[in-house]
Scaffold this active site. Sequence first.
Site, PDB file in Angstrom:
ATOM      1  N   HIS A 179      13.234 -72.527  23.224  1.00 17.16           N
ATOM      2  CA  HIS A 179      13.867 -71.226  22.940  1.00 17.16           C
ATOM      3  C   HIS A 179      15.092 -71.042  23.843  1.00 17.16           C
ATOM      4  CE1 HIS A 179       9.547 -69.724  21.969  1.00 17.16           C
ATOM      5  NE2 HIS A 179      10.181 -69.814  20.816  1.00 17.16           N
ATOM      6  N   LYS A 227       0.428 -63.899  13.614  1.00 21.18           N
ATOM      7  CA  LYS A 227      -0.112 -64.559  14.820  1.00 21.18           C
ATOM      8  C   LYS A 227      -0.976 -63.559  15.587  1.00 21.18           C
ATOM      9  CE  LYS A 227       3.824 -67.699  15.291  1.00 21.18           C
ATOM     10  NZ  LYS A 227       5.079 -67.970  16.031  1.00 21.18           N
ATOM     11  N   ARG A 276      13.225 -77.148  14.255  1.00 22.98           N
ATOM     12  CA  ARG A 276      12.753 -78.347  14.954  1.00 22.98           C
ATOM     13  C   ARG A 276      12.648 -79.531  13.992  1.00 22.98           C
ATOM     14  NH1 ARG A 276       7.842 -75.233  17.587  1.00 22.98           N
ATOM     15  NH2 ARG A 276       7.917 -74.605  15.424  1.00 22.98           N
ATOM     16  N   SER A 287       5.483 -72.686  21.304  1.00 21.58           N
ATOM     17  CA  SER A 287       4.722 -71.758  22.138  1.00 21.58           C
ATOM     18  C   SER A 287       3.226 -71.997  21.993  1.00 21.58           C
ATOM     19  CB  SER A 287       5.031 -70.311  21.740  1.00 21.58           C
ATOM     20  OG  SER A 287       6.345 -69.982  22.072  1.00 21.58           O
TER      21      SER A 287
HETATM   22  O1  PNS Z   1       8.748 -66.738  16.778  1.00 19.94           O
HETATM   23  P1  PNS Z   1       8.204 -66.555  15.393  1.00 19.94           P
HETATM   24  O2  PNS Z   1       6.833 -65.912  15.433  1.00 19.94           O
HETATM   25  O3  PNS Z   1       8.213 -67.833  14.619  1.00 19.94           O
HETATM   26  O4  PNS Z   1       9.187 -65.552  14.622  1.00 19.94           O
HETATM   27  C1  PNS Z   1       8.971 -65.197  13.259  1.00 19.94           C
HETATM   28  C2  PNS Z   1       9.871 -64.049  12.835  1.00 19.94           C
HETATM   29  C3  PNS Z   1       9.837 -62.961  13.868  1.00 19.94           C
HETATM   30  C4  PNS Z   1      11.288 -64.531  12.683  1.00 19.94           C
HETATM   31  C5  PNS Z   1       9.363 -63.488  11.472  1.00 19.94           C
HETATM   32  O5  PNS Z   1       7.974 -63.320  11.536  1.00 19.94           O
HETATM   33  C6  PNS Z   1      10.011 -62.154  11.128  1.00 19.94           C
HETATM   34  O6  PNS Z   1      11.173 -62.114  10.817  1.00 19.94           O
HETATM   35  N1  PNS Z   1       9.233 -61.068  11.241  1.00 19.94           N
HETATM   36  C7  PNS Z   1       9.720 -59.714  11.043  1.00 19.94           C
HETATM   37  C8  PNS Z   1       9.239 -59.154   9.707  1.00 19.94           C
HETATM   38  C9  PNS Z   1      10.181 -59.576   8.625  1.00 19.94           C
HETATM   39  O7  PNS Z   1      11.362 -59.356   8.680  1.00 19.94           O
HETATM   40  N2  PNS Z   1       9.607 -60.236   7.592  1.00 19.94           N
HETATM   41  C10 PNS Z   1      10.407 -60.732   6.491  1.00 19.94           C
HETATM   42  C11 PNS Z   1      10.646 -62.231   6.622  1.00 19.94           C
HETATM   43  S1  PNS Z   1       9.127 -63.096   6.355  1.00 19.94           S
END
Ligand code: PNS
Length: 164
Positions: free
Chosen positions: A17, A41, A91, A129
Amino acid sequence: MTVAVYPGSFDPLTLGHFDIIKRASFLFDRVVIGILNNSSKKSPLFSKEERVIMLKEAVSGLDNVVVESFDGLVVDFAREQGSHIIIRGLRALADFDIELQMAQSNHIVAPDVDTVFLSTSVEYSYLSSSMVKEYALYGASVKDFVPANVLPKIEEKIQLMKVN
Ligand code: PNS
């Protein structure tokens, strides 16, 4: 001024990150890290507040990077921050399906917002993570995987979990 948001759970922040954050800070005028609880998660190791502190410490040397937390949609967070750009690190092939799906659906929901992918540096291509959490939970050192300020926080958290 080009503002980009970098959303994620960061539970915990890894060197992968951090590499993306540094590279984004070079490419964009301002980078806003957006920390959220990812609904898919369960049981994060660190609270959102703890992660905000962790990230703020880690980026203190990067003048154009700020750390915020948010709930809700990432596209709404981007708009609130005056940004049209979502940064995501890519990745390997395993990331591609879900990241493409998110980028495409986000762009339909918010056509003024686009996703920019930065390929993870080779030395961090294996890192996640969840992997860091797994090693830490079973007592292995994660010093090669996380920024220096994050390591004692993980060790402390694992100790607390053992006591409780
Ligand atoms: O670090 P992560 O958990 O892989 O991040 C995932 C993230 C935060 C990018 C994704 O879960 C997200 O955008 N969540 C916010 C809700 C949202 O906008 N959902 C629509 C896209 S699935």
